[in-house]
Design a protein around this motif. Structure first.
Motif, PDB file in Angstrom:
ATOM      1  N   GLN A  82       0.734  -1.841   0.077  1.00 46.42           N
ATOM      2  CA  GLN A  82      -0.297  -0.147  -0.070  1.00 46.42           C
ATOM      3  C   GLN A  82       0.856   1.083  -0.092  1.00 46.42           C
ATOM      4  OE1 GLN A  82      -3.653  -0.144   0.668  1.00 46.42           O
ATOM      5  NE2 GLN A  82      -2.960  -1.885  -0.410  1.00 46.42           N
ATOM      6  N   PHE A  83       0.315   2.414  -0.754  1.00 46.25           N
ATOM      7  CA  PHE A  83       0.677   3.856  -0.461  1.00 46.25           C
ATOM      8  C   PHE A  83       1.020   4.127   1.242  1.00 46.25           C
ATOM      9  CE2 PHE A  83      -1.025   3.460  -5.484  1.00 46.25           C
ATOM     10  CZ  PHE A  83       1.081   4.343  -5.289  1.00 46.25           C
ATOM     11  N   SER A  84       1.714   4.987   0.996  1.00 42.65           N
ATOM     12  CA  SER A  84       1.943   5.595   2.922  1.00 42.65           C
ATOM     13  C   SER A  84       1.430   6.366   2.702  1.00 42.65           C
ATOM     14  CB  SER A  84       3.762   5.179   3.170  1.00 42.65           C
ATOM     15  OG  SER A  84       4.746   6.024   2.722  1.00 42.65           O
ATOM     16  N   GLU A  85       1.309   7.085   3.709  1.00 42.83           N
ATOM     17  CA  GLU A  85       1.541   8.731   3.849  1.00 42.83           C
ATOM     18  C   GLU A  85       2.346   9.724   4.283  1.00 42.83           C
ATOM     19  OE1 GLU A  85      -2.995   9.456   5.900  1.00 42.83           O
ATOM     20  OE2 GLU A  85      -2.456   8.149   4.274  1.00 42.83           O
ATOM     21  N   THR A  86       2.426  10.350   3.972  1.00 40.70           N
ATOM     22  CA  THR A  86       3.755  11.265   4.110  1.00 40.70           C
ATOM     23  C   THR A  86       4.105  12.087   5.571  1.00 40.70           C
ATOM     24  OG1 THR A  86       4.022  11.563   1.347  1.00 40.70           O
ATOM     25  CG2 THR A  86       4.726  12.789   2.315  1.00 40.70           C
ATOM     26  N   THR A 102      -5.053  13.504  -0.646  1.00 39.46           N
ATOM     27  CA  THR A 102      -5.548  13.014  -2.212  1.00 39.46           C
ATOM     28  C   THR A 102      -6.357  12.315  -2.311  1.00 39.46           C
ATOM     29  OG1 THR A 102      -3.384  14.043  -2.497  1.00 39.46           O
ATOM     30  CG2 THR A 102      -4.518  12.762  -3.889  1.00 39.46           C
ATOM     31  N   CYS A 103      -7.782  11.998  -2.543  1.00 37.80           N
ATOM     32  CA  CYS A 103      -8.590  11.161  -1.940  1.00 37.80           C
ATOM     33  C   CYS A 103      -9.558  10.987  -3.171  1.00 37.80           C
ATOM     34  CB  CYS A 103      -9.131  10.425  -1.320  1.00 37.80           C
ATOM     35  SG  CYS A 103      -9.510  11.823  -0.200  1.00 37.80           S
ATOM     36  N   TYR A 104     -10.536  10.652  -3.942  1.00 36.42           N
ATOM     37  CA  TYR A 104     -11.624  10.375  -4.823  1.00 36.42           C
ATOM     38  C   TYR A 104     -13.154   9.963  -4.157  1.00 36.42           C
ATOM     39  CZ  TYR A 104      -8.920  12.353  -8.214  1.00 36.42           C
ATOM     40  OH  TYR A 104      -7.902  12.839  -8.791  1.00 36.42           O
ATOM     41  N   LEU A 105     -14.027  10.629  -4.036  1.00 38.94           N
ATOM     42  CA  LEU A 105     -15.278  10.259  -3.445  1.00 38.94           C
ATOM     43  C   LEU A 105     -15.967   8.816  -4.299  1.00 38.94           C
ATOM     44  CD1 LEU A 105     -17.348  12.896  -2.228  1.00 38.94           C
ATOM     45  CD2 LEU A 105     -15.649  11.042  -0.622  1.00 38.94           C
ATOM     46  N   GLU A 106     -17.310   7.758  -3.920  1.00 36.56           N
ATOM     47  CA  GLU A 106     -17.659   7.274  -4.424  1.00 36.56           C
ATOM     48  C   GLU A 106     -18.585   8.167  -5.705  1.00 36.56           C
ATOM     49  OE1 GLU A 106     -19.997   4.316  -2.356  1.00 36.56           O
ATOM     50  OE2 GLU A 106     -18.508   2.963  -2.525  1.00 36.56           O
ATOM     51  N   GLY A 107     -18.020   7.844  -6.727  1.00 33.49           N
ATOM     52  CA  GLY A 107     -18.868   9.350  -8.285  1.00 33.49           C
ATOM     53  C   GLY A 107     -17.430   9.228  -8.624  1.00 33.49           C
ATOM     54  N   ARG A 166     -10.466   1.932  -6.308  1.00 33.68           N
ATOM     55  CA  ARG A 166     -10.838   1.225  -7.040  1.00 33.68           C
ATOM     56  C   ARG A 166      -9.536   1.357  -8.470  1.00 33.68           C
ATOM     57  NH1 ARG A 166     -16.300   3.522 -10.735  1.00 33.68           N
ATOM     58  NH2 ARG A 166     -15.408   5.430 -10.486  1.00 33.68           N
ATOM     59  N   TYR A 167      -9.233   3.029  -8.258  1.00 30.80           N
ATOM     60  CA  TYR A 167      -7.564   3.591  -9.352  1.00 30.80           C
ATOM     61  C   TYR A 167      -6.156   2.683  -8.363  1.00 30.80           C
ATOM     62  CZ  TYR A 167     -11.587   7.051 -10.093  1.00 30.80           C
ATOM     63  OH  TYR A 167     -13.018   7.778 -10.813  1.00 30.80           O
ATOM     64  N   SER A 168      -6.127   2.243  -8.006  1.00 28.79           N
ATOM     65  CA  SER A 168      -5.331   1.686  -7.310  1.00 28.79           C
ATOM     66  C   SER A 168      -4.906   0.911  -6.491  1.00 28.79           C
ATOM     67  CB  SER A 168      -4.594   2.571  -6.646  1.00 28.79           C
ATOM     68  OG  SER A 168      -3.168   2.067  -6.643  1.00 28.79           O
ATOM     69  N   SER A 169      -5.038  -0.560  -6.832  1.00 32.26           N
ATOM     70  CA  SER A 169      -5.623  -2.188  -5.638  1.00 32.26           C
ATOM     71  C   SER A 169      -4.627  -1.486  -4.147  1.00 32.26           C
ATOM     72  CB  SER A 169      -4.863  -2.956  -6.484  1.00 32.26           C
ATOM     73  OG  SER A 169      -3.608  -3.442  -7.046  1.00 32.26           O
ATOM     74  N   ALA A 170      -3.165  -0.454  -5.099  1.00 34.19           N
ATOM     75  CA  ALA A 170      -2.193   0.269  -3.294  1.00 34.19           C
ATOM     76  C   ALA A 170      -2.701   1.060  -2.578  1.00 34.19           C
ATOM     77  CB  ALA A 170      -1.333   0.665  -4.273  1.00 34.19           C
ATOM     78  N   LEU A 171      -4.241   1.283  -2.777  1.00 30.33           N
ATOM     79  CA  LEU A 171      -4.668   2.262  -1.892  1.00 30.33           C
ATOM     80  C   LEU A 171      -6.354   1.804  -1.522  1.00 30.33           C
ATOM     81  CD1 LEU A 171      -4.047   5.481  -0.877  1.00 30.33           C
ATOM     82  CD2 LEU A 171      -4.618   6.233  -2.802  1.00 30.33           C
ATOM     83  N   TRP A 172      -5.806   0.897  -0.593  1.00 32.94           N
ATOM     84  CA  TRP A 172      -7.451  -0.046  -0.176  1.00 32.94           C
ATOM     85  C   TRP A 172      -7.860   1.212   0.896  1.00 32.94           C
ATOM     86  CZ3 TRP A 172      -6.452  -5.962   0.880  1.00 32.94           C
ATOM     87  CH2 TRP A 172      -6.239  -6.296  -0.289  1.00 32.94           C
ATOM     88  N   ARG A 173      -7.553   2.065   1.323  1.00 35.60           N
ATOM     89  CA  ARG A 173      -8.275   3.189   2.704  1.00 35.60           C
ATOM     90  C   ARG A 173      -8.790   3.977   1.415  1.00 35.60           C
ATOM     91  NH1 ARG A 173      -2.270   3.278   2.625  1.00 35.60           N
ATOM     92  NH2 ARG A 173      -1.619   5.146   1.965  1.00 35.60           N
ATOM     93  N   GLY A 174      -8.005   4.457   0.716  1.00 33.61           N
ATOM     94  CA  GLY A 174      -9.711   5.407  -0.280  1.00 33.61           C
ATOM     95  C   GLY A 174      -8.139   6.183  -0.318  1.00 33.61           C
ATOM     96  N   TYR A 175      -7.692   7.052   0.411  1.00 31.69           N
ATOM     97  CA  TYR A 175      -7.115   8.270   0.587  1.00 31.69           C
ATOM     98  C   TYR A 175      -5.708   8.500   0.979  1.00 31.69           C
ATOM     99  CZ  TYR A 175      -6.731   7.172   5.789  1.00 31.69           C
ATOM    100  OH  TYR A 175      -6.127   7.034   6.224  1.00 31.69           O
TER     101      TYR A 175
END
Length: 81
Positions: A4-8, A65-70, A39-48
């Motif tokens: 998973q991508f890490s926080e910074t 940095t994230c997107y909401l459903e929709g 859904r844009y990346s399987s390396a970001l399951w937490r979504g943000y």
């Protein structure tokens, strides 16, 4: 499982990756978690991805940095109304 991508974290003039997700604690204490779309990346399951900074020995989130459903881009105001 995909790594998973890490926080910074910005601290003492350096930028480093974090091995924790501080927003998880906020959400577990009753903060309302928006429906993030990961859904844009399987390396970001937490979504943000958060960018954090330590100021006067306190941790602050300064960017999200994230997107909401929709598909709408989320803001800090979506997480902290």
């Amino acid at each position: 499982m995909t790594a998973q991508f890490s926080e910074t974290l910005l601290i003492d003039g350096e930028t480093v990756g974090m091995f924790t997700n501080p927003l998880d604690t906020y959400f577990s204490l009753g903060g309302k978690q928006p429906a993030f779309d990961w859904r844009y990346s399987s390396a970001l399951w937490r979504g943000y991805m958060g960018t954090w900074e330590v100021v006067d020995e306190r941790l602050y989130i300064i960017k999200l940095t994230c997107y909401l459903e929709g598909g709408a881009e989320a803001t800090l105001a979506d997480v902290f109304p």
